[in-house]
Design an enzyme around this catalytic site. Sequence first.
Site, mmCIF file in Angstrom:
data_model
loop_
_atom_site.group_PDB
_atom_site.id
_atom_site.type_symbol
_atom_site.label_atom_id
_atom_site.label_comp_id
_atom_site.label_asym_id
_atom_site.label_seq_id
_atom_site.Cartn_x
_atom_site.Cartn_y
_atom_site.Cartn_z
ATOM 1 N N LYS A 22 -10.837 25.354 -8.607
ATOM 2 C CA LYS A 22 -11.270 25.426 -7.200
ATOM 3 C C LYS A 22 -10.060 25.628 -6.295
ATOM 4 C CE LYS A 22 -11.966 21.415 -4.921
ATOM 5 N NZ LYS A 22 -11.273 21.269 -3.639
ATOM 6 N N ASN A 23 -8.995 24.861 -6.531
ATOM 7 C CA ASN A 23 -7.852 24.868 -5.621
ATOM 8 C C ASN A 23 -6.919 26.057 -5.810
ATOM 9 O OD1 ASN A 23 -8.958 22.651 -4.491
ATOM 10 N ND2 ASN A 23 -7.477 21.189 -5.318
ATOM 11 N N ARG A 93 -12.018 21.762 4.653
ATOM 12 C CA ARG A 93 -10.695 21.816 5.283
ATOM 13 C C ARG A 93 -9.902 23.021 4.794
ATOM 14 N NH1 ARG A 93 -8.110 18.635 6.901
ATOM 15 N NH2 ARG A 93 -6.281 19.293 5.761
ATOM 16 N N CYS A 117 -10.618 13.612 6.968
ATOM 17 C CA CYS A 117 -11.708 13.453 5.984
ATOM 18 C C CYS A 117 -11.563 12.039 5.429
ATOM 19 C CB CYS A 117 -11.603 14.511 4.897
ATOM 20 S SG CYS A 117 -10.283 14.185 3.756
ATOM 21 N N ARG A 122 -5.155 14.088 7.378
ATOM 22 C CA ARG A 122 -5.008 15.471 6.907
ATOM 23 C C ARG A 122 -4.517 16.430 8.007
ATOM 24 N NH1 ARG A 122 -8.279 15.971 2.303
ATOM 25 N NH2 ARG A 122 -6.997 17.750 1.733
ATOM 26 N N ASP A 306 -5.135 13.844 -7.347
ATOM 27 C CA ASP A 306 -6.542 14.190 -7.619
ATOM 28 C C ASP A 306 -7.059 13.580 -8.918
ATOM 29 O OD1 ASP A 306 -6.428 17.564 -6.220
ATOM 30 O OD2 ASP A 306 -6.473 15.578 -5.316
ATOM 31 N N VAL A 328 0.391 9.884 -1.873
ATOM 32 C CA VAL A 328 0.178 11.161 -1.174
ATOM 33 C C VAL A 328 -0.738 11.014 0.038
ATOM 34 C CG1 VAL A 328 -0.688 13.529 -1.408
ATOM 35 C CG2 VAL A 328 0.590 12.462 -3.299
ATOM 36 N N ARG A 398 -18.951 19.914 -4.613
ATOM 37 C CA ARG A 398 -17.883 20.714 -4.022
ATOM 38 C C ARG A 398 -16.803 21.052 -5.045
ATOM 39 N NH1 ARG A 398 -15.350 18.430 1.199
ATOM 40 N NH2 ARG A 398 -14.188 20.312 0.741
HETATM 41 C C1 EPZ Z 1 -4.405 20.123 -1.526
HETATM 42 O O1 EPZ Z 1 -4.770 19.598 -0.261
HETATM 43 C C2 EPZ Z 1 -5.652 20.056 -2.389
HETATM 44 N N1 EPZ Z 1 -6.696 20.899 -1.783
HETATM 45 C C3 EPZ Z 1 -6.123 18.605 -2.495
HETATM 46 O O2 EPZ Z 1 -7.228 18.583 -3.369
HETATM 47 C C4 EPZ Z 1 -5.006 17.766 -3.110
HETATM 48 O O3 EPZ Z 1 -5.421 16.420 -3.155
HETATM 49 C C5 EPZ Z 1 -3.740 17.904 -2.248
HETATM 50 O O4 EPZ Z 1 -3.379 19.306 -2.136
HETATM 51 C C6 EPZ Z 1 -2.550 17.174 -2.854
HETATM 52 O O5 EPZ Z 1 -2.296 17.672 -4.134
HETATM 53 C C7 EPZ Z 1 -6.609 22.241 -1.952
HETATM 54 O O6 EPZ Z 1 -5.692 22.767 -2.579
HETATM 55 C C8 EPZ Z 1 -7.717 23.058 -1.356
HETATM 56 P P1 EPZ Z 1 -1.267 18.557 1.177
HETATM 57 P P2 EPZ Z 1 -3.771 19.781 0.993
HETATM 58 O O7 EPZ Z 1 -1.084 19.441 2.350
HETATM 59 O O8 EPZ Z 1 -2.992 21.026 0.847
HETATM 60 C C9 EPZ Z 1 0.398 15.683 4.542
HETATM 61 C C10 EPZ Z 1 -9.314 17.999 -4.107
HETATM 62 O O9 EPZ Z 1 -9.692 16.910 -4.472
HETATM 63 N N2 EPZ Z 1 0.461 16.886 5.395
HETATM 64 O O10 EPZ Z 1 -0.497 18.844 -0.081
HETATM 65 O O11 EPZ Z 1 -4.590 19.568 2.225
HETATM 66 C C11 EPZ Z 1 -1.030 15.292 4.169
HETATM 67 O O12 EPZ Z 1 -1.594 14.483 5.177
HETATM 68 C C12 EPZ Z 1 -8.492 18.138 -2.861
HETATM 69 O O13 EPZ Z 1 -9.512 19.090 -4.729
HETATM 70 C C13 EPZ Z 1 0.960 16.766 6.695
HETATM 71 O O14 EPZ Z 1 1.341 15.690 7.134
HETATM 72 O O15 EPZ Z 1 -2.807 18.541 0.797
HETATM 73 C C14 EPZ Z 1 -0.836 14.535 2.874
HETATM 74 O O16 EPZ Z 1 -0.471 13.192 3.148
HETATM 75 C C15 EPZ Z 1 -8.460 16.845 -2.099
HETATM 76 N N3 EPZ Z 1 1.018 17.880 7.483
HETATM 77 C C16 EPZ Z 1 0.352 15.251 2.213
HETATM 78 O O17 EPZ Z 1 1.000 15.982 3.264
HETATM 79 C C17 EPZ Z 1 0.601 19.107 7.037
HETATM 80 O O18 EPZ Z 1 0.691 20.110 7.799
HETATM 81 C C18 EPZ Z 1 -0.030 16.229 1.133
HETATM 82 O O19 EPZ Z 1 -1.065 17.042 1.644
HETATM 83 C C19 EPZ Z 1 0.102 19.215 5.724
HETATM 84 C C20 EPZ Z 1 0.043 18.094 4.918
#
Ligand code: EPZ
Length: 419
Positions: A22-23, A93, A117, A122, A306, A328, A398
Site C-alpha cells: 500500500k505504502n 492523509r 489522525c 501528523r 507499523d 515515531v 484500508r
Molecule cells: C508513512 O507515514 C506511512 N504512510 C505510515 O504508515 C508509517 O507509519 C510512517 O510513514 C512511518 O513509517 C505512508 O507511507 C502512506 P512520517 P508518514 O512522515 O509519511 C513527523 C500505515 O500504517 N513529521 O514518516 O505520514 C510525524 O508526525 C501508515 O500504513 C513531521 O513532524 O509518516 C511523525 O512523528 C500509518 N512533519 C514522524 O515525522 C512532517 O512534515 C514520521 O512521520 C512530516 C512528518
Amino acid sequence: MDKLIITGGVTLDGDIRISGAKNAALPILAATLLADEPVTVGNIPHLHDITTTMELLGQMGVGLVVDEKLNIEVDTSTIEKFYAPYELVKTMRASILVLGPLLARFGRAEVSLPGGCAIGSRPVNLHIEGLARMGADIEVKNGFIHARAKRLKGAHLVLDQVTVTGTENLMMAATLAEGTTIIENAAREPEVVDVARCLIAMGAHIEGAGTDTLIIEGVQRLGGTHHYVLPDRIETGTYLVAGAMTGGRVKVKDTNPAMLESVLEKLEQAEIKLNTGDDWIEVDARGQRPQAIDIRTAPYPAFPTDMQAQFTALNSVAEGSGMISETVFENRFMHVQELQRMGADIKLEGNVAITQGIKRLTAAPVMATDLRASASLVLAGLVAEGDTLVDRIYHIDRGYERIEEKLAQLGARIHRVPG
Ligand code: EPZ
C-alpha cells in the site's frame, strides 16, 4: 459499519500470497502525475486507500483504465483540476503526495491540509518547507495548502526529521526542478526505493535511493513506464506474527525477506523458528509459545512502527515480560486499552508499554482505531478464548487486502458481519 467475528483457539496452518505494498502504490500513483505519457502500475493491492487515490486522480480529470487484475493505467493528458478536496484528504492523509507532483509538472496545486489522525497530529511542515526552499510560493489558508511555482529550483535540503511521505513528495518534486536537489536525512524505507525505481524508469535522474542522502538532477519531462509494485512488508510481518501467536505454521509467498530483517530478527529473539527463500518466509511455531521481547520503533532499517501493535499483541501471550517503545508517533498505543479488555497485562508509561505475557486472552467486543491497531486486535482474537468482535474494521480494509479470506485460508475461524 462492518465487523469481524473471530473464534479463537485455532492453530493456523497454510500458505498465503502477499499483496503489493500500500505504502508504495499510493506514492507511485501520485508520481504518475509527473509523466506526459501513460504509466501502468501493476500488483496494486485491492484496498480502500487505492480506491480513494483513484477517486482523487479521477476528479482532477486524469484518465484511469483498470483491468481485472487491478493493473491501473494512468493518463494525465486530460487533467483539468489541480485540487485535492478535504472530503477525500480527510479519509486518507497520503493524499498529500499529489502536492509535489502537481507543483513540479503544472506549477500549481490546492491540497487540503490532512487532519491529524488517531496515532498523532501528523503535521506536513517538512513537505511544505522543502517545497518552499525549492522556490514554491506556498500559503496555508482556510485548511488548504495553496502552492504556485513557475519552475521549481533544485535545493540542498536537510530534513529535521526522517519523514517517509515527506521524502517521497520532495523527491518527486525534484525530478522536474531546474538543477540538482540534495535531500539529506532522507527516509530509507523500501517503499521509498520503489518510488525512486518507478521515477527512474520514467526518465528521472535519482541517486542514493535507500540511503539517507538522495541526489536528484532535474529533467525537462518524464515519460511513461510499466511498474510492478513491491510486496507489502507490513502485511508479511502481520501474517508471520499470526503464525507465531497461534503456535502454527504459516508460509507467506511473493514477498522479500530482505525488506523486514529487523522484524525477522525479533521473531528469532522470540525463539520462533523461521525458514526463508528468495521470495518466501515460513514461520513454524508448532508446539511453541513465543518468548516476550523488547521493541524500539524507529525509521528503516530499524524496527518499523507499523509492526509495533502486532508485536504488542504477541507479547501479550508470550512467556515473560517485554518493553515496547514507540518513538515515531506520539499516540500509537490505542490498541493497548482494547487488548487490556481482552485480559492483556500491559502497563503504559509515556511512550513505553510494559507487557507481562499471560497464557490465554479472553474474547471481548473491541474497537479498531487505526490501521495497525485493528490488525493487532484481529491477531488477539485468533488466540483469545471465545468469540471476539472487532468493530469499525473499515480501518483494516484500508491496509489489508481480503484479511478474513487470507486468514480463513490459514484455517482461522473468522467472518465479516456487514454493519
Ligand atoms: C508513512 O507515514 C506511512 N504512510 C505510515 O504508515 C508509517 O507509519 C510512517 O510513514 C512511518 O513509517 C505512508 O507511507 C502512506 P512520517 P508518514 O512522515 O509519511 C513527523 C500505515 O500504517 N513529521 O514518516 O505520514 C510525524 O508526525 C501508515 O500504513 C513531521 O513532524 O509518516 C511523525 O512523528 C500509518 N512533519 C514522524 O515525522 C512532517 O512534515 C514520521 O512521520 C512530516 C512528518
